[in-house]
Design a protein around this motif. Structure first.
Motif, PDB file in Angstrom:
ATOM      1  N   LYS A   1      39.282 -19.267  26.439  1.00 15.78           N
ATOM      2  CA  LYS A   1      38.385 -18.173  26.868  1.00 15.78           C
ATOM      3  C   LYS A   1      39.164 -16.852  26.925  1.00 15.78           C
ATOM      4  O   LYS A   1      38.606 -15.790  26.693  1.00 15.78           O
ATOM      5  N   LYS A   2      40.466 -16.956  27.214  1.00  9.77           N
ATOM      6  CA  LYS A   2      41.307 -15.751  27.269  1.00  9.77           C
ATOM      7  C   LYS A   2      41.451 -15.111  25.893  1.00  9.77           C
ATOM      8  O   LYS A   2      41.819 -13.948  25.779  1.00  9.77           O
ATOM      9  N   LEU A   3      41.195 -15.900  24.846  1.00  7.41           N
ATOM     10  CA  LEU A   3      41.261 -15.371  23.473  1.00  7.41           C
ATOM     11  C   LEU A   3      39.867 -14.958  22.987  1.00  7.41           C
ATOM     12  O   LEU A   3      39.633 -14.789  21.795  1.00  7.41           O
ATOM     13  N   SER A   4      38.932 -14.866  23.941  1.00  4.73           N
ATOM     14  CA  SER A   4      37.536 -14.495  23.646  1.00  4.73           C
ATOM     15  C   SER A   4      36.845 -15.481  22.689  1.00  4.73           C
ATOM     16  O   SER A   4      36.026 -15.088  21.867  1.00  4.73           O
ATOM     17  N   LEU A   5      37.201 -16.751  22.812  1.00  2.00           N
ATOM     18  CA  LEU A   5      36.539 -17.764  21.979  1.00  2.00           C
ATOM     19  C   LEU A   5      35.392 -18.387  22.770  1.00  2.00           C
ATOM     20  O   LEU A   5      35.460 -18.506  23.995  1.00  2.00           O
ATOM     21  N   ARG A   6      34.343 -18.765  22.046  1.00  2.00           N
ATOM     22  CA  ARG A   6      33.262 -19.535  22.676  1.00  2.00           C
ATOM     23  C   ARG A   6      33.748 -20.983  22.768  1.00  2.00           C
ATOM     24  O   ARG A   6      34.098 -21.598  21.773  1.00  2.00           O
TER      25      ARG A   6
END
Length: 300
Positions: free
Chosen positions: A153-158
């Motif tokens: 989530k920290k890498l902006s992934l779903r």
């Protein structure tokens, strides 16, 4: 333009079928395994040495992470337990580290396998995705695994985590092992026989991963289990009926199983009465909701 998917653990039971289905739907599939295959879309990594061919991420839209040592095939020594956890946690960390090192990546979704073992042994309690993680080795393993996945989530992934029950296929996994004693006229329930067994037809499992890629509203964790879990006793009876074999009226006591399996008895006798409501609400349509229909299809 066709979407490109990276599958880890692509040589396993689910990975093999999933790759076939994705290619059939026009996706491009990269695979990541211990040994590099012959085709250009095959890449190698060594999780324990932290080595990975970063080209596996080229042009990839979504990662489906299935890699992990099998849980029930070997005795649970301290070393084996460490392997089971590390193969899941370290592989996840290595993937995220590699994604982070590639600012040009275009990955939007990270879909990971998890397991209903997350809840531990819960008797008859109905388990939803809101239920807390349980006790015991498998619950601890799943919790560490999911925590590692959530770092994405920290890498902006779903992030989507599919907490899987027993995937039924004749090509491997638990079904051939469960069917073996029944075929040999030694079919009998295990332990009390009252423990709940969440199950899923291999085709539904594969379609659920594809749904997780395509339905961008799906997020976080889902119980990947058919809507009607069955008890171990009902499962044994259904298998016997399908294979035209009798079931003995007595059960294999826990003590006997513990002698054979050691600590792994936890995996065999765990009761998970899972709810499939969340995945149904997400719009997923099961092809096989009842065990009898699933077994009929697999043994036809």
């Amino acid at each position: 333009m066709a979407k490109k998917i990276l599958i880890t653990g692509a040589t396993g039971l689910v990975g093999t079928e999933l790759k076939k289905h994705l290619l059939g739907k026009g996706y491009i599939v990269n695979t990541l395994s211990r040994k590099k295959g012959k085709d250009t879309n095959s890449f190698a990594w060594d999780v324990y040495k932290g080595i990975i061919d970063a080209d596996c991420l080229n042009g990839v839209d979504a990662v489906i992470h299935l890699a992990g040592e099998p849980v029930a095939d070997k005795k649970w020594t301290d070393e084996r337990k460490k392997q089971i956890i590390d193969s899941r946690v370290k592989s996840t960390e290595l993937l995220f580290k590699t994604i982070k090192s590639r600012p040009d990546h275009q990955i939007k979704s990270f879909i990971s396998s998890s397991a209903v073992g997350f809840y531990g042994d819960c008797g008859d309690e109905i388990l939803t995705e809101e239920s807390s993680s349980g006790y015991g080795f498998l619950a601890e393993c799943c919790k560490l695994w999911e925590d590692a996945v959530d770092q994405g989530k920290k890498l902006s992934l779903r992030i989507v985590k599919l907490r899987t029950g027993i995937v039924f296929s004749k090509k491997g996994g638990a079904l051939p092992q469960l069917a073996k004693p029944v075929k040999l006229f030694a079919g009998t329930a295990l332990g009390t026989g009252k423990q709940w067994t969440p199950w899923l037809h291999i085709n539904d499992m594969v379609e659920m991963y594809i749904e997780a890629i395509e339905n961008v509203k799906m997020e976080n964790c889902y119980n990947a289990c058919a809507p009607f879990p069955v008890t171990n006793k009902a499962l044994t009876k259904a298998l016997a009926k399908q294979l035209h074999r009798p079931v003995w009226p007595f059960n294999v006591p826990k003590k006997v199983l513990a002698l054979l399996l050691g600590e792994r008895v936890e995996a065999v006798l765990m009761s998970n009465n899972t709810s499939a409501q969340k995945i149904l609400d997400a719009g997923f349509k099961f092809k096989f909701t009842h065990l009898e229909d699933a077994l009929k299809d697999l043994y036809k």
